[in-house]
Design an enzyme around this catalytic site. Sequence first.
Site, mmCIF file in Angstrom:
data_model
loop_
_atom_site.group_PDB
_atom_site.id
_atom_site.type_symbol
_atom_site.label_atom_id
_atom_site.label_comp_id
_atom_site.label_asym_id
_atom_site.label_seq_id
_atom_site.Cartn_x
_atom_site.Cartn_y
_atom_site.Cartn_z
ATOM 1 N N CYS A 69 -21.044 26.947 28.410
ATOM 2 C CA CYS A 69 -21.767 27.751 27.345
ATOM 3 C C CYS A 69 -23.460 27.036 27.443
ATOM 4 C CB CYS A 69 -21.552 27.308 25.959
ATOM 5 S SG CYS A 69 -22.024 28.760 24.887
ATOM 6 N N HIS A 104 -15.916 28.981 26.082
ATOM 7 C CA HIS A 104 -15.447 27.623 25.996
ATOM 8 C C HIS A 104 -14.095 27.361 26.307
ATOM 9 C CE1 HIS A 104 -18.967 25.844 23.797
ATOM 10 N NE2 HIS A 104 -18.911 26.824 23.356
ATOM 11 N N PRO A 149 0.794 -1.243 -0.146
ATOM 12 C CA PRO A 149 -0.162 -0.006 0.087
ATOM 13 C C PRO A 149 0.777 1.274 0.060
ATOM 14 C CG PRO A 149 -0.983 -1.698 1.835
ATOM 15 C CD PRO A 149 0.634 -2.246 0.979
ATOM 16 N N GLU A 166 -12.424 25.054 27.209
ATOM 17 C CA GLU A 166 -11.740 23.830 26.510
ATOM 18 C C GLU A 166 -10.814 24.177 25.534
ATOM 19 O OE1 GLU A 166 -14.953 24.473 26.538
ATOM 20 O OE2 GLU A 166 -15.515 23.511 24.707
HETATM 21 N N1 GLN Z 1 -27.018 27.201 21.989
HETATM 22 C C1 GLN Z 1 -26.621 28.198 22.881
HETATM 23 C C2 GLN Z 1 -26.358 29.570 22.268
HETATM 24 O O1 GLN Z 1 -26.332 29.695 20.962
HETATM 25 C C3 GLN Z 1 -25.475 27.471 23.593
HETATM 26 C C4 GLN Z 1 -24.256 27.705 22.506
HETATM 27 C C5 GLN Z 1 -23.093 26.743 22.999
HETATM 28 O O2 GLN Z 1 -23.081 25.823 23.639
HETATM 29 N N2 GLN Z 1 -21.735 26.682 22.308
HETATM 30 O O3 GLN Z 1 -26.222 30.518 22.853
#
Ligand code: GLN
Length: 535
Positions: free
Chosen positions: A380, A506, A190, A508
């Site tokens: 979020c 976020h 391969p 993370e």
């Molecule tokens: N749905 C929610 C918003 O638009 C949260 C978005 C998310 O968790 N990234 O505010």
Amino acid sequence: MKTKLIFITGGVVSSLGKGIAAASIGAILESRGLKATIVKLDPYINVDPGTMSPFQHGEVFVTEDGYEADLDLGHYERYTNIITSRKNNFTTGQIYHSVIMKERRGEYLGKTVQVIPHITDQIKENIYQAAEGNDVALIEIGGTVGDIESLPFLEAIRQIGHELKGNQTLFIHLTLVPWIPAAEELKTKPTQHSVTKLREIGIQPDILLCRTDRDLTDDIRKKIALFTNVTYDAVIQAIDVDCVYEVPLRFHDEGLDGKIVELLQLWTKRSNLQVWADIVHSYKNPKDSVNIGVVGKYVELRDSYKSLHEALTHAGTALNLKVNIEYIDSEAVMANNDEKAWENCDGILIPGGFGERGVAGKIETIRFARENKIPYFGICLGLQVAIIEYARNVLGLKEANTTEIDKFAKDNIIDLMAEQKNITDMGASMRLGAYPAKLLPGSKIAEIYGSTEISERHRHRYEVNNKYVPLLEEKGMVISGKNPEHDLVETIEIKDHPWFIGVQYHPEFKSKPTKPHPLFYGFVDASYKFKLKKK
Ligand code: GLN
């Protein structure tokens, strides 16, 4: 152009870990003192990777400048000091879009607009722009050699290799050397075919990364070298590893970075990969374990929570704990209506999400965590639902909701901002990318960050409705962080709970194994303490 360009292509099959290979090479080159960047070229037609389903394509990674990118950019940032931006990722769709816009503006002066040179020129321009200002730029080409879709990208990088002479470019090809049980042999065919395919389009790889589940013998390496026209010492074994952060170490053991700097004629200091060795050691020798329940709706596809998963692991290695992540489907929680789902959790996390599905289960999950004083981390949507739960069960506002789910909610505790409402018809725009927040001095979160000024990445549309803030505060919720410019709620916590934190952003996306995010560190630490207390 002073930047040296390293192109990384893939062959045989997808999912060989090209992104992690590119990121790992970035890590080793940085440890040699080089300034690097990594760019991902995606062959699909979508103009905006942000609108692609996480079910199909895994996580949408958000950059500082608010670009919704392919998840490989997450790997790049986790392994290196690179702060990616929209320049670090582009798709075929974006390339065609740029070319068509130019054509519409008449910039091609009526010439016939073609794949070569117009599309390939645009690809080259984007590559050069992203590479500028670095010692080396790694360019990862998505897809597999032989795909029709990636041909213009391969043609463009072939041209670059032709134009920039004198050790300016390097071609690395990642292939698979499979073990065939019936023959009890590792097979090189391969790889031979894949390299033949590359050479047909004019690209001779300089280095091969051979993905394998066992050591390549000398004979195999020689055979691969002979048939692919690659030197013996440039046939690099890329063996399967238990911990993804081991890849830079294994590559270095194979002499990969030495070979790269030799071929590119770069004079650098020696690499020092001790931090990676320490991380891997801690990962492989945990003192104990902790169970984290992640309650979400995309639980079938782990890649859709890639950064989150990694951030929890980073905290685990820093604390020398094995983090067992149990993904719990929030819809199943409701359907089975049993608390057993959370029984083994030492901590509960609700990540970001969109839409109504599974929200009822999340509300029940949060109630359980709040009442039983289980560490809770809401990210979020996880913050928004925590506020809805609090409003319904503590403030007594039974109809509290987010207008994402119920447009006409009586108590619209999560809602669009006034200025967003005016543009809903065009699809209210999201708050994307880095925004600052001011944390309340003395709050738990300020203590965790060790600061009251932070900046984190956002990706959401809805916000906490400030009308309800006084009532929330009166009933024991602490609004511990706010966006100073727009007076928007960024973080919350609950007074008489050992660890209950929600964030509108976020965190993370900014966690690295070499620098675990303080919130994940704090959460895993609190969950472990909860586990010890339970015993
Ligand atoms: N749905 C929610 C918003 O638009 C949260 C978005 C998310 O968790 N990234 O505010």
